[in-house]
Enzyme design. Structure first.
Site, mmCIF file in Angstrom:
data_model
loop_
_atom_site.group_PDB
_atom_site.id
_atom_site.type_symbol
_atom_site.label_atom_id
_atom_site.label_comp_id
_atom_site.label_asym_id
_atom_site.label_seq_id
_atom_site.Cartn_x
_atom_site.Cartn_y
_atom_site.Cartn_z
ATOM 1 N N HIS A 17 9.100 4.025 -1.004
ATOM 2 C CA HIS A 17 9.425 3.697 0.393
ATOM 3 C C HIS A 17 10.037 4.919 1.091
ATOM 4 O O HIS A 17 9.685 5.241 2.218
ATOM 5 C CB HIS A 17 10.453 2.557 0.471
ATOM 6 N N LYS A 41 10.607 -15.729 1.228
ATOM 7 C CA LYS A 41 10.182 -14.698 0.263
ATOM 8 C C LYS A 41 11.127 -14.606 -0.934
ATOM 9 O O LYS A 41 10.859 -13.878 -1.882
ATOM 10 C CB LYS A 41 10.074 -13.337 0.952
ATOM 11 N N ARG A 90 -0.853 2.135 -1.616
ATOM 12 C CA ARG A 90 -0.755 2.663 -2.977
ATOM 13 C C ARG A 90 -2.104 2.746 -3.668
ATOM 14 O O ARG A 90 -2.411 3.693 -4.351
ATOM 15 C CB ARG A 90 0.177 1.789 -3.834
ATOM 16 N N SER A 128 8.977 -2.575 -5.554
ATOM 17 C CA SER A 128 10.307 -3.183 -5.695
ATOM 18 C C SER A 128 10.315 -4.147 -6.882
ATOM 19 O O SER A 128 11.318 -4.268 -7.593
ATOM 20 C CB SER A 128 10.681 -3.935 -4.411
#
Ligand code: ADP
Length: 171
Positions: A17, A41, A90, A128
């Site tokens: 990030h 979430k 990515r 993450s």
């Protein structure tokens, strides 16, 4: 003045990030990192904690700031006067999801464009979720998260483990 938004969960912010933050801050005059505050979430870190970690890691980037938001990202971007939204890519696996979101956002607000930055190869495996997974087994996450937030991340995950009563249930 060009304002850009980099939205995400940042649960927690990773070196991947941060790489996108540094690069996008050079493209716009002002960069707002938008922390999605969406309890559905089920983030591990609270919105305040995620903002706190981001503020620590962007302290040397003068044109960047952090804000929380909920609801539609395009509405958040519009409220800031932003014309650009940054996302990191990515791998091909990100692409399918990201292009759908970008096209939806463009349909919702054609004045805001999504700019994709391809990840630096050294961070292409990083997410993450991987950070939380490794930290939960007390693995070394120093190569995954910025040094400024390392104690905070390991401390929080350790705390979560210690409230686990051993049967996989939280007390
Ligand atoms: P989400 O919006 O799916 O909750 P994240 O908070 O994990 O996503 O990430 C926000 C943005 O950062 C997304 O565009 C994601 O593709 C990108 N990103 C995540 N990890 C990396 C990485 N290692 N390198 C580059 N970009 C990344």
């Amino acid at each position: 003045m060009t304002v850009g938004v980099y939205p995400g969960s940042f649960d927690p912010v990773t070196l991947g990030h941060l790489d996108i933050i540094k690069r996008s801050s050079k493209i716009v005059d002002r960069l707002i990192i938008g922390v999605l505050n969406n309890s559905a979430k089920k983030p591990v870190f609270t919105a305040e904690e995620r903002v706190h970690m981001l503020e620590l890691v962007i302290k040397d980037i003068p044109n960047a700031a952090v804000e929380t938001f909920d609801g539609l990202t395009v509405e958040f971007a519009k409220s800031l006067g932003a014309t650009v939204m940054f996302r990191g890519l990515r791998a091909v696996t990100d692409f399918e999801y990201e292009i759908q979101i970008a096209q939806t956002n463009h349909a919702l607000n054609p004045d805001i464009d999504t700019v994709f930055l391809t990840t630096s190869v050294k961070y292409s495996y990083l997410s993450s979720s991987i950070v939380k997974e490794v930290a939960s087994y007390e693995g070394d996450i120093s190569k995954f998260v910025p040094g400024e937030i390392l104690p905070f991340v390991t401390g929080k995950i350790k705390n979560l483990r210690s409230v686990d009563n051993g049967n996989g249930q939280k007390q």
